[in-house]
Motif scaffolding. Sequence first.
Motif, PDB file in Angstrom:
ATOM      1  N   GLY A 154       0.947  -1.186  -0.094  1.00  0.00           N
ATOM      2  CA  GLY A 154      -0.005  -0.034   0.100  1.00  0.00           C
ATOM      3  C   GLY A 154       0.980   1.277   0.060  1.00  0.00           C
ATOM      4  N   GLU A 155       0.186   2.426   0.312  1.00  0.00           N
ATOM      5  CA  GLU A 155       0.802   3.591   0.694  1.00  0.00           C
ATOM      6  C   GLU A 155       1.801   3.559   1.778  1.00  0.00           C
ATOM      7  N   ASP A 156       2.973   3.438   1.641  1.00  0.00           N
ATOM      8  CA  ASP A 156       4.194   3.572   2.741  1.00  0.00           C
ATOM      9  C   ASP A 156       3.961   4.821   3.714  1.00  0.00           C
ATOM     10  N   SER A 157       3.625   5.842   3.145  1.00  0.00           N
ATOM     11  CA  SER A 157       3.724   7.131   3.952  1.00  0.00           C
ATOM     12  C   SER A 157       2.448   7.099   5.040  1.00  0.00           C
ATOM     13  N   VAL A 158       1.328   6.299   4.724  1.00  0.00           N
ATOM     14  CA  VAL A 158       0.235   6.082   5.736  1.00  0.00           C
ATOM     15  C   VAL A 158       0.276   4.959   6.721  1.00  0.00           C
ATOM     16  N   ASN A 159       1.492   4.176   6.548  1.00  0.00           N
ATOM     17  CA  ASN A 159       1.548   3.046   7.436  1.00  0.00           C
ATOM     18  C   ASN A 159       2.299   3.339   8.839  1.00  0.00           C
ATOM     19  N   GLN A 160       1.427   4.182   9.479  1.00  0.00           N
ATOM     20  CA  GLN A 160       1.760   4.941  10.707  1.00  0.00           C
ATOM     21  C   GLN A 160       1.215   4.669  11.986  1.00  0.00           C
ATOM     22  N   TRP A 161       1.577   5.253  12.898  1.00  0.00           N
ATOM     23  CA  TRP A 161       0.999   5.222  14.343  1.00  0.00           C
ATOM     24  C   TRP A 161       0.515   6.657  14.255  1.00  0.00           C
ATOM     25  N   TYR A 183      -7.102   6.572   0.639  1.00  0.00           N
ATOM     26  CA  TYR A 183      -7.948   5.531   0.900  1.00  0.00           C
ATOM     27  C   TYR A 183      -9.243   6.240   1.525  1.00  0.00           C
ATOM     28  N   ILE A 184     -10.604   5.735   1.258  1.00  0.00           N
ATOM     29  CA  ILE A 184     -11.768   6.275   1.963  1.00  0.00           C
ATOM     30  C   ILE A 184     -12.488   5.059   2.215  1.00  0.00           C
ATOM     31  N   ALA A 185     -13.200   5.130   3.217  1.00  0.00           N
ATOM     32  CA  ALA A 185     -14.439   4.160   3.934  1.00  0.00           C
ATOM     33  C   ALA A 185     -15.544   4.807   4.085  1.00  0.00           C
ATOM     34  N   GLN A 186     -16.554   4.492   3.665  1.00  0.00           N
ATOM     35  CA  GLN A 186     -18.051   4.921   3.481  1.00  0.00           C
ATOM     36  C   GLN A 186     -18.508   4.473   5.047  1.00  0.00           C
ATOM     37  N   THR A 187     -18.786   5.225   6.129  1.00  0.00           N
ATOM     38  CA  THR A 187     -19.052   4.865   7.297  1.00  0.00           C
ATOM     39  C   THR A 187     -19.264   6.199   8.177  1.00  0.00           C
ATOM     40  N   ASP A 188     -20.290   6.309   9.160  1.00  0.00           N
ATOM     41  CA  ASP A 188     -20.250   7.546   9.944  1.00  0.00           C
ATOM     42  C   ASP A 188     -19.976   7.240  11.412  1.00  0.00           C
ATOM     43  N   SER A 189     -19.122   6.245  11.421  1.00  0.00           N
ATOM     44  CA  SER A 189     -18.494   5.687  12.674  1.00  0.00           C
ATOM     45  C   SER A 189     -17.678   6.895  13.496  1.00  0.00           C
ATOM     46  N   LEU A 190     -17.896   6.716  14.726  1.00  0.00           N
ATOM     47  CA  LEU A 190     -17.090   8.022  15.612  1.00  0.00           C
ATOM     48  C   LEU A 190     -15.473   7.901  15.274  1.00  0.00           C
ATOM     49  N   THR A 212      -9.286   1.939  -2.146  1.00  0.00           N
ATOM     50  CA  THR A 212      -7.903   2.680  -2.505  1.00  0.00           C
ATOM     51  C   THR A 212      -8.646   3.613  -3.601  1.00  0.00           C
ATOM     52  N   LEU A 213      -8.019   5.022  -3.488  1.00  0.00           N
ATOM     53  CA  LEU A 213      -8.368   5.924  -4.625  1.00  0.00           C
ATOM     54  C   LEU A 213      -7.491   5.844  -5.902  1.00  0.00           C
ATOM     55  N   PRO A 214      -7.726   6.290  -6.852  1.00  0.00           N
ATOM     56  CA  PRO A 214      -7.175   6.133  -8.128  1.00  0.00           C
ATOM     57  C   PRO A 214      -5.581   6.998  -7.962  1.00  0.00           C
ATOM     58  N   GLY A 215      -4.761   5.950  -8.629  1.00  0.00           N
ATOM     59  CA  GLY A 215      -3.212   6.532  -8.496  1.00  0.00           C
ATOM     60  C   GLY A 215      -2.651   6.062  -7.262  1.00  0.00           C
ATOM     61  N   LYS A 216      -3.562   5.409  -6.181  1.00  0.00           N
ATOM     62  CA  LYS A 216      -2.492   5.008  -5.063  1.00  0.00           C
ATOM     63  C   LYS A 216      -2.550   3.422  -4.939  1.00  0.00           C
TER      64      LYS A 216
END
Length: 115
Positions: free
Chosen positions: A2-9, A76-83, A92-96
């Motif tokens: 995936g996108e290494d820059s978002v694989n974080q704490w 990345y996106i996720a459809q939810t209204d969770s807190l 995954t968004l296009p180009g990622k």
Amino acid sequence: GGEDSVNQWYSARDPAAVPAGFARTCDEMGWPSEATWRRLSDGQRPWYEAPNEAYMYWNRGDGKWWIDVPDGAGAYIAQTDSLDPPAGGWQTLPGKRAPVPAVLVVPAGDGTGDL
């Protein structure tokens, strides 16, 4: 993977504060960052920031959690209204790069929550 820059704490941040990457994107597009943030965030849910300024936030405009790379571009996106950001359901968004992330919310010692 995936996108290494978002694989974080990530650490929870004040909903009123504007993420640095979000502000950069707004500046590049000629949008007022504070007003745009107030329009898109709900002002209640914390957003989450990694040490490299990647961030996650809930967008009330489209009802999705977003994970953005440090420069503010969506990954990345996720459809939810969770807190909190969801564990699954990410797209995954296009180009990622896939695979999509797995997100785990872990309470921080101060009760604000870290990811």
